[in-house]
Design a protein around this motif. Structure first.
Motif, PDB file in Angstrom:
ATOM      1  N   THR A 218       0.823  -1.208   0.000  1.00 18.82           N
ATOM      2  CA  THR A 218       0.000   0.000   0.000  1.00 18.82           C
ATOM      3  C   THR A 218       0.856   1.258   0.000  1.00 18.82           C
ATOM      4  OG1 THR A 218      -1.756  -1.182   1.163  1.00 18.82           O
ATOM      5  CG2 THR A 218      -1.867   1.217   1.183  1.00 18.82           C
ATOM      6  N   THR A 219       1.973   1.218   0.682  1.00 21.17           N
ATOM      7  CA  THR A 219       2.872   2.385   0.703  1.00 21.17           C
ATOM      8  C   THR A 219       3.406   2.679  -0.688  1.00 21.17           C
ATOM      9  OG1 THR A 219       3.527   1.945   2.991  1.00 21.17           O
ATOM     10  CG2 THR A 219       4.983   3.337   1.684  1.00 21.17           C
ATOM     11  N   ALA A 220       3.835   1.644  -1.399  1.00 19.74           N
ATOM     12  CA  ALA A 220       4.348   1.827  -2.760  1.00 19.74           C
ATOM     13  C   ALA A 220       3.265   2.382  -3.674  1.00 19.74           C
ATOM     14  CB  ALA A 220       4.879   0.506  -3.304  1.00 19.74           C
ATOM     15  N   LEU A 221       2.050   1.844  -3.564  1.00 20.42           N
ATOM     16  CA  LEU A 221       0.943   2.327  -4.394  1.00 20.42           C
ATOM     17  C   LEU A 221       0.611   3.773  -4.056  1.00 20.42           C
ATOM     18  CD1 LEU A 221      -1.263   1.839  -6.487  1.00 20.42           C
ATOM     19  CD2 LEU A 221      -2.699   0.896  -4.662  1.00 20.42           C
ATOM     20  N   SER A 222       0.604   4.092  -2.774  1.00 20.40           N
ATOM     21  CA  SER A 222       0.309   5.456  -2.349  1.00 20.40           C
ATOM     22  C   SER A 222       1.296   6.450  -2.947  1.00 20.40           C
ATOM     23  CB  SER A 222       0.339   5.540  -0.820  1.00 20.40           C
ATOM     24  OG  SER A 222       0.061   6.852  -0.384  1.00 20.40           O
ATOM     25  N   ASP A 223       2.574   6.092  -2.966  1.00 24.71           N
ATOM     26  CA  ASP A 223       3.597   6.967  -3.549  1.00 24.71           C
ATOM     27  C   ASP A 223       3.354   7.176  -5.039  1.00 24.71           C
ATOM     28  OD1 ASP A 223       4.814   7.166  -1.083  1.00 24.71           O
ATOM     29  OD2 ASP A 223       6.351   5.650  -1.509  1.00 24.71           O
ATOM     30  N   LYS A 226       0.409   9.559  -5.639  1.00 22.88           N
ATOM     31  CA  LYS A 226       0.812  10.952  -5.413  1.00 22.88           C
ATOM     32  C   LYS A 226       1.618  11.467  -6.595  1.00 22.88           C
ATOM     33  CE  LYS A 226       0.957  10.512  -0.372  1.00 22.88           C
ATOM     34  NZ  LYS A 226       1.863  10.418   0.814  1.00 22.88           N
ATOM     35  N   THR A 227       2.502  10.620  -7.115  1.00 20.36           N
ATOM     36  CA  THR A 227       3.357  11.028  -8.236  1.00 20.36           C
ATOM     37  C   THR A 227       2.538  11.365  -9.477  1.00 20.36           C
ATOM     38  OG1 THR A 227       5.191   9.656  -7.436  1.00 20.36           O
ATOM     39  CG2 THR A 227       5.226  10.279  -9.774  1.00 20.36           C
ATOM     40  N   ILE A 228       1.519  10.570  -9.753  1.00 24.29           N
ATOM     41  CA  ILE A 228       0.727  10.790 -10.971  1.00 24.29           C
ATOM     42  C   ILE A 228      -0.521  11.626 -10.699  1.00 24.29           C
ATOM     43  CG2 ILE A 228       1.566   8.617 -11.933  1.00 24.29           C
ATOM     44  CD1 ILE A 228      -1.107   7.343 -11.332  1.00 24.29           C
ATOM     45  N   ASP A 229      -0.689  12.062  -9.436  1.00 18.22           N
ATOM     46  CA  ASP A 229      -1.825  12.903  -9.052  1.00 18.22           C
ATOM     47  C   ASP A 229      -3.146  12.260  -9.461  1.00 18.22           C
ATOM     48  OD1 ASP A 229      -3.084  15.085  -7.909  1.00 18.22           O
ATOM     49  OD2 ASP A 229      -3.008  16.282  -9.752  1.00 18.22           O
ATOM     50  N   ALA A 230      -3.337  11.002  -9.036  1.00 21.13           N
ATOM     51  CA  ALA A 230      -4.507  10.224  -9.464  1.00 21.13           C
ATOM     52  C   ALA A 230      -5.746  10.563  -8.642  1.00 21.13           C
ATOM     53  CB  ALA A 230      -4.200   8.737  -9.327  1.00 21.13           C
ATOM     54  N   ASP A 231      -6.875  10.583  -9.317  1.00 21.18           N
ATOM     55  CA  ASP A 231      -8.178  10.732  -8.680  1.00 21.18           C
ATOM     56  C   ASP A 231      -8.716   9.327  -8.407  1.00 21.18           C
ATOM     57  OD1 ASP A 231     -10.825  11.048  -7.988  1.00 21.18           O
ATOM     58  OD2 ASP A 231     -11.366  12.276  -9.715  1.00 21.18           O
ATOM     59  N   PRO A 232      -8.891   8.935  -7.150  1.00 23.84           N
ATOM     60  CA  PRO A 232      -9.323   7.562  -6.847  1.00 23.84           C
ATOM     61  C   PRO A 232     -10.613   7.144  -7.536  1.00 23.84           C
ATOM     62  CG  PRO A 232      -8.604   8.668  -4.852  1.00 23.84           C
ATOM     63  CD  PRO A 232      -8.644   9.715  -5.928  1.00 23.84           C
ATOM     64  N   GLU A 251      -7.562  -0.274  -0.116  1.00 21.69           N
ATOM     65  CA  GLU A 251      -7.174   0.588   1.004  1.00 21.69           C
ATOM     66  C   GLU A 251      -7.005   2.039   0.569  1.00 21.69           C
ATOM     67  OE1 GLU A 251      -4.944  -2.561   4.003  1.00 21.69           O
ATOM     68  OE2 GLU A 251      -3.719  -1.302   2.672  1.00 21.69           O
ATOM     69  N   LYS A 252      -6.641   2.252  -0.686  1.00 23.49           N
ATOM     70  CA  LYS A 252      -6.523   3.613  -1.235  1.00 23.49           C
ATOM     71  C   LYS A 252      -7.807   4.069  -1.912  1.00 23.49           C
ATOM     72  CE  LYS A 252      -3.592   5.682  -0.672  1.00 23.49           C
ATOM     73  NZ  LYS A 252      -3.261   6.478   0.526  1.00 23.49           N
ATOM     74  N   GLU A 253      -8.876   3.291  -1.757  1.00 19.40           N
ATOM     75  CA  GLU A 253     -10.219   3.619  -2.265  1.00 19.40           C
ATOM     76  C   GLU A 253     -10.268   3.735  -3.784  1.00 19.40           C
ATOM     77  OE1 GLU A 253     -11.822   6.941  -0.109  1.00 19.40           O
ATOM     78  OE2 GLU A 253     -11.644   5.930   1.834  1.00 19.40           O
ATOM     79  N   GLU A 275     -13.526  -2.906   2.858  1.00 17.16           N
ATOM     80  CA  GLU A 275     -14.797  -2.641   2.180  1.00 17.16           C
ATOM     81  C   GLU A 275     -14.540  -1.748   0.964  1.00 17.16           C
ATOM     82  OE1 GLU A 275     -18.853  -3.103   1.612  1.00 17.16           O
ATOM     83  OE2 GLU A 275     -17.611  -4.007   3.190  1.00 17.16           O
ATOM     84  N   PRO A 276     -14.906  -2.195  -0.245  1.00 15.03           N
ATOM     85  CA  PRO A 276     -14.674  -1.367  -1.441  1.00 15.03           C
ATOM     86  C   PRO A 276     -15.475  -0.072  -1.399  1.00 15.03           C
ATOM     87  CG  PRO A 276     -15.175  -3.645  -2.030  1.00 15.03           C
ATOM     88  CD  PRO A 276     -15.503  -3.499  -0.575  1.00 15.03           C
ATOM     89  N   LYS A 277     -14.824   1.022  -1.790  1.00  8.99           N
ATOM     90  CA  LYS A 277     -15.506   2.307  -1.910  1.00  8.99           C
ATOM     91  C   LYS A 277     -15.971   2.546  -3.342  1.00  8.99           C
ATOM     92  CE  LYS A 277     -14.677   3.508   2.358  1.00  8.99           C
ATOM     93  NZ  LYS A 277     -15.762   3.609   3.362  1.00  8.99           N
TER      94      LYS A 277
END
Length: 325
Positions: A218-223, A226-232, A251-253, A275-277
């Motif tokens: 999850t930490t790697a995905l979160s980074d 942020k780098t690509i400025d993604a909208d969940p 976990e990152k929704e 739980e999926p968002k």
């Protein structure tokens, strides 16, 4: 596939098919015009080459793909080499069962991931350390020639030419042609993953949008997000690993698509307690991905511009019987 119920033309006309889990009646006119599906050699494909030029366009999605056992085969090669390792070990340790040897190698390999991540060299070392363990257990002498043989055997898996999974190129091309932005998020060390990326010519679809993580979590995905400025809400993670693809995405929704591998590695198998968002689909093959994403966009009503819902009814009548037949 995400729509798998066969529906008659009369049911489609009067709307009674909606209760069967197919497309909502409110979406019919657009879906008939834009995403008519036909059977072709047993595979589902879109009819028409110029849908993107007509009507309203789907909102561009950010789509991250895993590589190993999502886009290309992986575990089948590891299993082949592990089989060769077990064969050799049984000649050196005739009192051991094949299952004992397999389980010890797996145990040592998984422990190494916790400490060192998905580096390639941990796999050959799991052979060597299994050999050390059984030498100590049985009182056998540790031979340098045997150690060198096992290390070399383990590295053979990284020299096997990689093969794409069915529909890899077709799926990636279609998503790219539809205007979506594709990213590759793969786990492993740089050299080995770049080897596979080059063999599969994946830069055709991902260009420079490639991320390689030795600790894929999850930490790697979160980074990356942020780098690509993604909208969940419009971002997807697609992969075969519940541990490294699906759970971090949820976990990152993000939206997530799980495609189980033909042969799964025990490391990837975890219980999903998040739980999926957004959307969370389980599909059978890559070929189902574009339609699953497209159907979700239709359901959410995410479009760039308006589309005239009224169009020639003769065109509709001519095409509607091709839908899902």
């Amino acid at each position: 596939m995400f729509v798998n119920n066969k529906v008659s033309a009369s049911e489609r006309r009067n709307g009674s098919y909606a209760s069967k889990g197919c497309i909502e009646p409110s979406l019919r006119s657009f879906f008939w015009k834009k995403v008519i599906l036909t059977k072709n050699g047993g595979n589902i494909r879109r009819a028409g080459e110029n849908q993107e030029k007509e009507g309203r366009k789907m909102e561009k999605q950010t789509i991250l793909f895993n590589l190993d056992d999502t886009l290309a085969y992986c575990n089948r090669y590891f299993n082949q080499v592990i089989g060769m390792f077990v064969d050799q070990m049984t000649t050196w340790f005739d009192s051991l069962t094949r299952e004992e040897i397999r389980q010890k190698q797996l145990e040592i390999d998984l422990e190494a991931i916790s400490a060192h991540g998905l580096r390639s060299d941990r796999f050959p070392e799991s052979f060597v350390n299994s050999y050390y363990y059984f030498c100590d257990l049985t009182g056998k002498e540790k031979k340098k020639s045997n150690i060198e043989f096992l290390r070399e055997l383990g590295f053979k898996v990284f020299k096997i030419p990689v093969e794409p999974l069915p529909f890899m190129n077709e799926t990636l091309k279609r998503l790219k042609d539809e205007g979506h932005e594709l990213y590759l998020h793969t786990g492993g060390d740089e050299a080995n993953q770049r080897r596979k990326i080059a063999q599969l010519e994946l830069t055709t679809y991902f260009d420079h949008r490639i991320f390689i993580s030795e600790h894929k979590d999850t930490t790697a995905l979160s980074d990356i997000l942020k780098t690509i400025d993604a909208d969940p809400e419009i971002t997807w993670m697609i992969g075969n690993s519940l541990r490294t693809d699906i759970v971090p995405a949820l976990e990152k929704e993000l939206n997530a698509i799980y495609i189980p591998a033909e042969i799964e590695w025990q490391y990837n198998e975890v219980e999903v307690k998040v739980e999926p968002k957004g959307a969370y689909f389980t599909l059978n093959t890559l070929s189902e991905v574009p339609d699953a994403i497209g159907h979700h966009i239709l359901k959410e009503g995410r479009f760039k511009n308006n589309y005239d819902q009224v169009y020639d009814t003769d065109y509709r009548k001519e095409k509607e019987d091709n839908l899902f037949t």
